[in-house]
Write a protein that holds these residues in place. Structure first.
Motif, PDB file in Angstrom:
ATOM      1  N   LEU A  94       0.473  -1.038  -3.410  1.00 54.86           N
ATOM      2  CA  LEU A  94       1.212  -1.759  -4.448  1.00 54.86           C
ATOM      3  C   LEU A  94       0.261  -2.127  -5.578  1.00 54.86           C
ATOM      4  O   LEU A  94      -0.592  -3.018  -5.420  1.00 54.86           O
ATOM      5  CB  LEU A  94       1.831  -3.052  -3.877  1.00 54.86           C
ATOM      6  N   PRO A  95       0.338  -1.473  -6.728  1.00 56.16           N
ATOM      7  CA  PRO A  95      -0.462  -1.915  -7.875  1.00 56.16           C
ATOM      8  C   PRO A  95      -0.119  -3.362  -8.212  1.00 56.16           C
ATOM      9  O   PRO A  95       1.027  -3.791  -8.060  1.00 56.16           O
ATOM     10  CB  PRO A  95      -0.034  -0.969  -9.001  1.00 56.16           C
ATOM     11  N   LEU A  96      -1.100  -4.131  -8.657  1.00 56.14           N
ATOM     12  CA  LEU A  96      -0.896  -5.558  -8.899  1.00 56.14           C
ATOM     13  C   LEU A  96       0.258  -5.822  -9.862  1.00 56.14           C
ATOM     14  O   LEU A  96       0.972  -6.824  -9.722  1.00 56.14           O
ATOM     15  CB  LEU A  96      -2.184  -6.188  -9.436  1.00 56.14           C
ATOM     16  N   LEU A 129      -4.224  -6.981   4.748  1.00 61.96           N
ATOM     17  CA  LEU A 129      -4.090  -6.246   3.493  1.00 61.96           C
ATOM     18  C   LEU A 129      -5.468  -6.056   2.884  1.00 61.96           C
ATOM     19  O   LEU A 129      -6.404  -6.807   3.174  1.00 61.96           O
ATOM     20  CB  LEU A 129      -3.135  -6.943   2.518  1.00 61.96           C
ATOM     21  N   LEU A 130      -5.575  -5.050   2.053  1.00 62.10           N
ATOM     22  CA  LEU A 130      -6.803  -4.774   1.323  1.00 62.10           C
ATOM     23  C   LEU A 130      -6.521  -4.857  -0.172  1.00 62.10           C
ATOM     24  O   LEU A 130      -5.438  -4.488  -0.626  1.00 62.10           O
ATOM     25  CB  LEU A 130      -7.339  -3.370   1.649  1.00 62.10           C
ATOM     26  N   VAL A 131      -7.496  -5.340  -0.921  1.00 59.24           N
ATOM     27  CA  VAL A 131      -7.420  -5.347  -2.380  1.00 59.24           C
ATOM     28  C   VAL A 131      -8.519  -4.422  -2.885  1.00 59.24           C
ATOM     29  O   VAL A 131      -9.704  -4.684  -2.683  1.00 59.24           O
ATOM     30  CB  VAL A 131      -7.599  -6.763  -2.957  1.00 59.24           C
ATOM     31  N   ILE A 185      -3.035  -3.328  -4.115  1.00 55.26           N
ATOM     32  CA  ILE A 185      -2.818  -4.099  -2.904  1.00 55.26           C
ATOM     33  C   ILE A 185      -2.345  -3.142  -1.816  1.00 55.26           C
ATOM     34  O   ILE A 185      -1.303  -2.486  -1.969  1.00 55.26           O
ATOM     35  CB  ILE A 185      -1.766  -5.211  -3.114  1.00 55.26           C
ATOM     36  N   LEU A 186      -3.089  -3.035  -0.736  1.00 56.43           N
ATOM     37  CA  LEU A 186      -2.738  -2.152   0.372  1.00 56.43           C
ATOM     38  C   LEU A 186      -2.339  -3.000   1.573  1.00 56.43           C
ATOM     39  O   LEU A 186      -3.185  -3.685   2.155  1.00 56.43           O
ATOM     40  CB  LEU A 186      -3.915  -1.245   0.745  1.00 56.43           C
ATOM     41  N   VAL A 187      -1.062  -2.964   1.934  1.00 56.42           N
ATOM     42  CA  VAL A 187      -0.564  -3.715   3.084  1.00 56.42           C
ATOM     43  C   VAL A 187      -0.527  -2.781   4.286  1.00 56.42           C
ATOM     44  O   VAL A 187       0.125  -1.731   4.246  1.00 56.42           O
ATOM     45  CB  VAL A 187       0.840  -4.282   2.805  1.00 56.42           C
TER      46      VAL A 187
END
Length: 293
Positions: A204-206, A271-273, A262-264
């Motif tokens: 998910l892009p911010l 999650l990873l940013v 944003i990687l859920v």
């Protein structure tokens, strides 16, 4: 394999212990964002982010007006609005205003650029509320705006949010593809540097995160999603807005870094940013989504 930098405590803290609350209390004079349990009885009367192309050009560059405002339905102990402005997928502007004992926050800034571009602005509107018995709660909301600007010697200076004409649609496709390619390259580089597989995550892009104010993340309730978003923004403020900590321990300005992805994780554990600094170094922040992790 590089080590992840942790954003903070569990994001999925629906029932927060008294000890956890005490650990999160900060000095009232410190400008920060600290996630506290959400107060569902407090609402924002208004919250908006707007981008507007200014008339004319100066020294060959056009100028964008950037406004952020929000109003709570009551006076808050602390009010803060945190804004990020991306140009073609790179951070070019940041703004944070911190006010005490008020319900309103307003900010305005301007940014100049000499080429056609896609502008993405997102703002996190935050309130810290103090009740009786040392009870601390919070209220949050997001707003965003997107603007395309055509700045070419072959056509008049113009802007649009929704592409209507053939020319606008063509420019939209070109600029969207440029941003998408930039973020994909950032993600691929981070995968190699940190040894994770992006297929195990929802990306998910911010600039798309605002939609989850009204719909839950897949596999989470709306309340859980709100808690995740609150902790996410706390981490973004402390580990991105204030400066990005590199692998060698130095802290660099986030300006010219890529828009955070944003990687859920599919298993809902974390999650990873993902972002990339102006010098090209991949940075991955990790936030746990389960209290038992």
């Amino acid at each position: 394999m590089k080590k992840y930098i942790f954003l903070g405590f569990s994001a999925l803290a629906i029932a927060v212990s008294a000890l956890m609350i005490q650990l999160q209390i900060v000095n009232s004079t410190e400008e920060t964002i600290t996630f506290f349990p959400l107060n569902e009885s407090v609402q924002y009367k208004s919250a908006s982010t707007s981008l507007t192309l200014q008339n004319g050009k100066n020294n060959g560059k056009h100028t964008i007006g950037w406004k952020m405002q929000s109003r709570l339905d009551q006076e808050a102990y602390l009010r803060q609005d945190l804004g990020l402005l991306f140009v073609n997928g790179l951070l070019k502007g940041k703004a944070a205003k911190w006010e005490q004992d008020t319900e309103d926050v307003y900010q305005e800034d301007f940014i100049s650029n000499g080429e056609s571009a896609r502008y993405d602005a997102i703002t996190f509107h935050y309130s810290e509320l103090h009740g009786g018995g040392d009870i601390i709660t919070s209220a949050q909301r997001m707003s965003d705006d997107m603007l395309y600007v055509i700045d070419s010697r072959f056509s008049p200076l113009q802007s649009f949010s929704v592409a209507k004409s053939k020319q606008e649609k063509e420019w939209k496709n070109v600029l969207d593809k440029s941003v998408r390619n930039r973020l994909n390259k950032s993600l691929s580089k981070a995968e190699k540097a940190y040894g994770f597989n992006a297929l195990n995550y929802i990306a998910l892009p911010l600039d798309t995160i605002r939609q989850y104010e009204d719909q839950p993340l897949n596999g989470f309730t709306q309340k859980e999603t709100a808690n995740i978003i609150g902790k996410l923004w706390e981490g973004i403020y402390k580990n991105y807005y204030l400066g990005i900590k590199k692998s060698d321990g130095t802290v660099v300005d986030p300006i010219d870094s890529t828009m955070p992805l944003i990687l859920v994780s599919n298993d809902k554990s974390h999650l990873l940013v993902v972002t990339q600094t102006y010098s090209g170094e991949s940075i991955v922040l990790k936030q746990l989504l389960q209290e038992n992790n």
